[in-house]
Scaffold this motif. Sequence first.
Motif, mmCIF file in Angstrom:
data_model
loop_
_atom_site.group_PDB
_atom_site.id
_atom_site.type_symbol
_atom_site.label_atom_id
_atom_site.label_comp_id
_atom_site.label_asym_id
_atom_site.label_seq_id
_atom_site.Cartn_x
_atom_site.Cartn_y
_atom_site.Cartn_z
ATOM 1 N N TYR A 102 3.939 -10.403 -3.357
ATOM 2 C CA TYR A 102 2.780 -11.073 -2.764
ATOM 3 C C TYR A 102 2.320 -12.230 -3.659
ATOM 4 O O TYR A 102 2.054 -13.336 -3.179
ATOM 5 C CB TYR A 102 1.636 -10.081 -2.547
ATOM 6 C CG TYR A 102 1.931 -9.041 -1.505
ATOM 7 C CD1 TYR A 102 1.799 -9.327 -0.154
ATOM 8 C CD2 TYR A 102 2.351 -7.767 -1.872
ATOM 9 C CE1 TYR A 102 2.072 -8.375 0.819
ATOM 10 C CE2 TYR A 102 2.641 -6.805 -0.901
ATOM 11 C CZ TYR A 102 2.503 -7.111 0.435
ATOM 12 O OH TYR A 102 2.788 -6.171 1.388
ATOM 13 N N ASN B 80 5.624 -9.481 -8.617
ATOM 14 C CA ASN B 80 4.996 -8.963 -7.401
ATOM 15 C C ASN B 80 5.288 -9.925 -6.263
ATOM 16 O O ASN B 80 5.009 -11.121 -6.370
ATOM 17 C CB ASN B 80 3.486 -8.805 -7.602
ATOM 18 C CG ASN B 80 2.800 -8.247 -6.376
ATOM 19 O OD1 ASN B 80 2.476 -8.988 -5.450
ATOM 20 N ND2 ASN B 80 2.583 -6.938 -6.347
ATOM 21 N N ASN C 280 -2.365 -10.062 -4.131
ATOM 22 C CA ASN C 280 -2.556 -8.695 -3.638
ATOM 23 C C ASN C 280 -3.834 -8.064 -4.156
ATOM 24 O O ASN C 280 -4.109 -6.889 -3.921
ATOM 25 C CB ASN C 280 -1.346 -7.820 -4.000
ATOM 26 C CG ASN C 280 -1.238 -7.550 -5.498
ATOM 27 O OD1 ASN C 280 -1.795 -8.289 -6.308
ATOM 28 N ND2 ASN C 280 -0.522 -6.513 -5.875
ATOM 29 N N THR D 211 2.082 0.741 2.116
ATOM 30 C CA THR D 211 1.423 -0.401 1.514
ATOM 31 C C THR D 211 -0.054 -0.092 1.421
ATOM 32 O O THR D 211 -0.631 0.501 2.328
ATOM 33 C CB THR D 211 1.653 -1.674 2.360
ATOM 34 O OG1 THR D 211 3.040 -1.829 2.601
ATOM 35 C CG2 THR D 211 1.135 -2.901 1.633
ATOM 36 N N ALA E 148 4.676 -10.248 2.771
ATOM 37 C CA ALA E 148 4.227 -11.186 1.741
ATOM 38 C C ALA E 148 4.441 -12.626 2.180
ATOM 39 O O ALA E 148 3.576 -13.489 1.975
ATOM 40 C CB ALA E 148 4.963 -10.915 0.438
ATOM 41 N N ASN F 183 2.620 -1.604 -3.778
ATOM 42 C CA ASN F 183 1.811 -2.799 -3.994
ATOM 43 C C ASN F 183 2.630 -4.077 -3.980
ATOM 44 O O ASN F 183 2.084 -5.163 -4.199
ATOM 45 C CB ASN F 183 1.064 -2.695 -5.326
ATOM 46 C CG ASN F 183 -0.006 -1.624 -5.300
ATOM 47 O OD1 ASN F 183 -0.700 -1.474 -4.300
ATOM 48 N ND2 ASN F 183 -0.126 -0.873 -6.379
ATOM 49 N N ALA G 185 -3.496 -4.464 0.366
ATOM 50 C CA ALA G 185 -2.352 -5.358 0.573
ATOM 51 C C ALA G 185 -2.095 -5.617 2.051
ATOM 52 O O ALA G 185 -1.587 -6.676 2.420
ATOM 53 C CB ALA G 185 -1.110 -4.748 -0.073
ATOM 54 N N SER H 244 7.783 -5.066 3.047
ATOM 55 C CA SER H 244 6.782 -5.644 2.148
ATOM 56 C C SER H 244 7.076 -7.110 1.869
ATOM 57 O O SER H 244 6.155 -7.926 1.736
ATOM 58 C CB SER H 244 6.733 -4.864 0.831
ATOM 59 O OG SER H 244 6.240 -3.561 1.046
ATOM 60 N N ARG I 114 -9.750 -9.617 -2.683
ATOM 61 C CA ARG I 114 -8.858 -10.551 -2.007
ATOM 62 C C ARG I 114 -9.580 -11.867 -1.776
ATOM 63 O O ARG I 114 -10.804 -11.932 -1.805
ATOM 64 C CB ARG I 114 -8.389 -9.978 -0.658
ATOM 65 C CG ARG I 114 -7.455 -8.784 -0.782
ATOM 66 C CD ARG I 114 -6.052 -9.222 -1.231
ATOM 67 N NE ARG I 114 -5.508 -10.213 -0.339
ATOM 68 C CZ ARG I 114 -4.946 -9.939 0.849
ATOM 69 N NH1 ARG I 114 -4.873 -8.692 1.261
ATOM 70 N NH2 ARG I 114 -4.457 -10.905 1.606
#
Length: 576
Positions: free
Chosen positions: A212, A210, A201, A322, A104, A145, A326, A100, A420
């Motif tokens: 992202y 987070n 995200n 995920t 990102a 997430n 995302a 993840s 997004r």
Amino acid sequence: MAAHLGRRLRRGATSGAVVAAAVAALAASQAPDMAPPPADNASGDVPVGAGDTTTPPDGSASGNSPYYTDLPPLNTPNKPGAPTNLPIITGPAEAGIPASVLAAYKRAEESIRSTDPSCNLPWQLLAGIGKVESGQARGGKVDANGTTTSPILGPVLNGVGFANISDTDKGLYDGDSVHDRAIGPMQFIPATWATWGQDANGDGKKDPNNIYDAAQAAGLYLCANERNLAVKADLDRAILSYNHSTEYLNTVLSWFEYYKRGTHQVPDGMGVLPDNRSDERGPTTPGRTTPSPTTPTTPSPTPSKPTPSKPVTPKPTTPPTTSPLARVMRLKADSPATFTATAGGTFATRPSVVALDLSGKPVGGVQVRFQVTGDTDSRFGIGAREITATTASNGKAVAPSLRAGERTGGFTVRAAVVGRTLNAVSFSATVAERRADKLTRLDAKELAATTGAEFADEVQIKATDGAAIASGVALTATFITAADDPQTATDGPFFKDADGAALRTLTGLKTNADGVLTLPKIYAGDKAGTFLLRLTAPGGGTVDVKLTVSAPVEPTPTPTPSPSSSTGTPEATPTS
């Protein structure tokens, strides 16, 4: 020293020498040339948010909080020029980045390169900073997430060994209402996050914990002040704007160059954690503890036999999950980019897109909004300008049928991922006017009138297109001089406008549902002769109507009788 350089890099008199040795060692291992870093606070860069009361000391994103000082191993993961996106777990453990976290960084690079291409942000720079700031989110301890399983907090910035930064967020992010603390995997202080925080995200929150959100914010922060990170001086200034320390600069550059040599993905939570921090006090963030000293034991006079251990079967690792939102990185058009329909008809093409992840694989379960934009009365079949469709397992989302309105011209259909800020896909649509390839007069009766009068008979025209009735077709009626020289006539028959003025060209006429047009009243004019009325339609339909205008016939006078022709005896004439 063959595999790793000394791991403890400290602030103070010896730290510069250790960093210099590390740089030299990396150079000897075929790392790219690394120029000597600029002195602390001598970058000449304008601090981000200069003059703003929320700007941290020296313009630092992290408030110059402590950082991990571990250096990469000397054996780089791959030789120069080798691929940097390895799909399997291979190479030194330090080169592995949790799934993840890696996603990102790459997503932030792609997003910022699309909005600020001149910055030339490489994801490996984010990985270098993420390694130094939080050990890649504590080895990738994040949920599906991308949010850390527990907050990552730096030490209290109370002036004791660190900067003194009073609380700016009322404890919202760092739980401290007196002083600020660096927060999240990229270690933003709350004041900086208030300016640069992002929702990458699509969950509706700007969360510094987070990965992202934090990676996107870090990328934008590094690109500030119109920096070009492909230029060494701008690269150094960007890193120093994150933490004003030469040692920090060199540590980040070491990991940056290391990751540029190659990396690989490891499951979330399986990343290698750093050991050493610049404050020499060990980790202070939740979820990490400093080992307690152990009490020495008295050795046994008789050595015991070693007990053979049974081999341990490693537990299977559950692949990280995920959310589709995302994972999706872009939309790609799956239908032609342009399409046309006749007014009132249905477009033969339905707009469709495919949602793809970073590797180009389809992503199902993504909501896509299709929206009709522009000056048009065209609508989707359900009568809406905007609908939402969900991608299937093949990543495809298809809009409902699109019905053309009566307003001709172009408009756009946009497809975008809901939640997004990815680039939308645009389709160009055109509504063409209705067509008729044939016009026919329904009644062949001769049309005649005298000068100054009106034509008594109606003129009806039927329009067809192929074998179909052509309803709603706009016709033009023009009185012309001759069939072979169709100039607009200046005398002879005419129509009248609303004010009673003569018109010899009439537009805005449309056929009814049966494809029939009944012309308005025609006036003969004051000139006798034979005249032509030509009707035309989009699509090539044409018909000429002949009109005859004659002078009025004078009535024949009745003769008056003479006296000699009257009956009876004539009266006698007297004599003298």
